[in-house]
Design an enzyme around this catalytic site. Structure first.
Site, PDB file in Angstrom:
ATOM      1  N   HIS A 101       0.844  -1.204   0.000  1.00 51.87           N
ATOM      2  CA  HIS A 101       0.000   0.000   0.000  1.00 51.87           C
ATOM      3  C   HIS A 101       0.868   1.239   0.000  1.00 51.87           C
ATOM      4  CE1 HIS A 101       0.652  -1.279   4.173  1.00 51.87           C
ATOM      5  NE2 HIS A 101       0.695   0.009   4.465  1.00 51.87           N
ATOM      6  N   HIS A 103       0.917   5.202   1.236  1.00 45.62           N
ATOM      7  CA  HIS A 103       0.311   6.248   2.071  1.00 45.62           C
ATOM      8  C   HIS A 103       0.400   7.591   1.344  1.00 45.62           C
ATOM      9  CE1 HIS A 103       0.539   4.068   6.052  1.00 45.62           C
ATOM     10  NE2 HIS A 103       1.466   3.390   5.392  1.00 45.62           N
TER      11      HIS A 103
HETATM   12  P1  5GP Z   1       1.893   0.345   7.375  1.00 49.02           P
HETATM   13  O1  5GP Z   1       2.410   0.584   8.763  1.00 49.02           O
HETATM   14  O2  5GP Z   1       1.726  -1.138   7.101  1.00 49.02           O
HETATM   15  O3  5GP Z   1       2.671   1.060   6.315  1.00 49.02           O
HETATM   16  O4  5GP Z   1       0.468   1.037   7.327  1.00 49.02           O
HETATM   17  C1  5GP Z   1      -0.717   0.414   7.689  1.00 49.02           C
HETATM   18  C2  5GP Z   1      -1.770   1.508   7.766  1.00 49.02           C
HETATM   19  O5  5GP Z   1      -3.034   0.927   7.666  1.00 49.02           O
HETATM   20  C3  5GP Z   1      -1.750   2.302   9.073  1.00 49.02           C
HETATM   21  O6  5GP Z   1      -1.627   3.690   8.773  1.00 49.02           O
HETATM   22  C4  5GP Z   1      -3.095   1.966   9.723  1.00 49.02           C
HETATM   23  O7  5GP Z   1      -3.661   3.075  10.378  1.00 49.02           O
HETATM   24  C5  5GP Z   1      -3.924   1.550   8.524  1.00 49.02           C
HETATM   25  N1  5GP Z   1      -4.938   0.557   8.806  1.00 49.02           N
HETATM   26  C6  5GP Z   1      -4.765  -0.630   9.457  1.00 49.02           C
HETATM   27  N2  5GP Z   1      -5.918  -1.337   9.471  1.00 49.02           N
HETATM   28  C7  5GP Z   1      -6.833  -0.595   8.797  1.00 49.02           C
HETATM   29  C8  5GP Z   1      -8.213  -0.799   8.472  1.00 49.02           C
HETATM   30  O8  5GP Z   1      -8.825  -1.814   8.809  1.00 49.02           O
HETATM   31  N3  5GP Z   1      -8.835   0.190   7.743  1.00 49.02           N
HETATM   32  C9  5GP Z   1      -8.166   1.323   7.358  1.00 49.02           C
HETATM   33  N4  5GP Z   1      -8.873   2.222   6.643  1.00 49.02           N
HETATM   34  N5  5GP Z   1      -6.876   1.555   7.663  1.00 49.02           N
HETATM   35  C10 5GP Z   1      -6.209   0.611   8.369  1.00 49.02           C
END
Ligand code: 5GP
Ligand code: ZN
Length: 138
Positions: A101, A103
């Site tokens: 993903h 951001h």
């Molecule tokens: P990472 O740390 O893997 O780069 O980012 C994961 C992101 O996903 C975090 O910013 C967290 O807030 C978001 N996130 C985790 N679970 C969910 C969810 O169920 N729905 C949404 N909309 N965001 C999520």
């Protein structure tokens, strides 16, 4: 391919509801539930890829133009003068959901402060060796 136990596969494919700001046949973009700033969004491919190093060519080619399109819409609608594009790969890099993903984090004059590090002084010999190691692995 989709992965049965992956929450972002379920969100991207509409099995779990989300606040969606963009959808096409390859991607869904949703509002992050733990936003770093107002408007923080996540671009999710509908297919499961663990991280950048696992991504297929077509997804990789399309994700940056989509980030630009969404970034322009954020600037227009939210009035954010800046946007950070953040993309974590591996738990050591802060990845917590192991479905690729991107951001999109709108940045405002008034803050908050984030995505920063304290630069160290580069050692030219070490730069040469590290650069060569990566080049040789291409
Ligand atoms: P990472 O740390 O893997 O780069 O980012 C994961 C992101 O996903 C975090 O910013 C967290 O807030 C978001 N996130 C985790 N679970 C969910 C969810 O169920 N729905 C949404 N909309 N965001 C999520
Ligand atoms: Zn997935």
């Amino acid at each position: 391919m989709k992965k049965d136990d992956c929450i972002f596969c379920k969100i991207a494919n509409g099995e779990i509801p989300s606040e969606t700001i963009y959808e096409d046949n390859m991607f869904r973009t949703i509002m992050d539930l733990g936003p770093a700033s107002k408007g923080h969004a996540l671009i999710l491919p509908k297919q499961h890829y663990r991280d950048l190093c696992d991504l297929d060519k077509e997804t990789a080619e399309k994700v940056f133009p989509l980030a630009a399109k969404l970034g322009n819409a954020m600037k227009k609608s939210l009035g954010c003068p800046g946007i950070n594009v953040v993309q974590n790969n591996g738990k050591e890099a802060g990845q917590t959901v192991f479905h690729f993903h991107v951001h999109l984090i709108p940045r405002y004059e008034e803050g908050p402060e984030m995505v920063s590090w304290a630069p160290e002084k580069a050692d030219p010999e070490e730069l040469k060796l590290t650069g060569a190691a990566i080049r040789n692995a291409l």
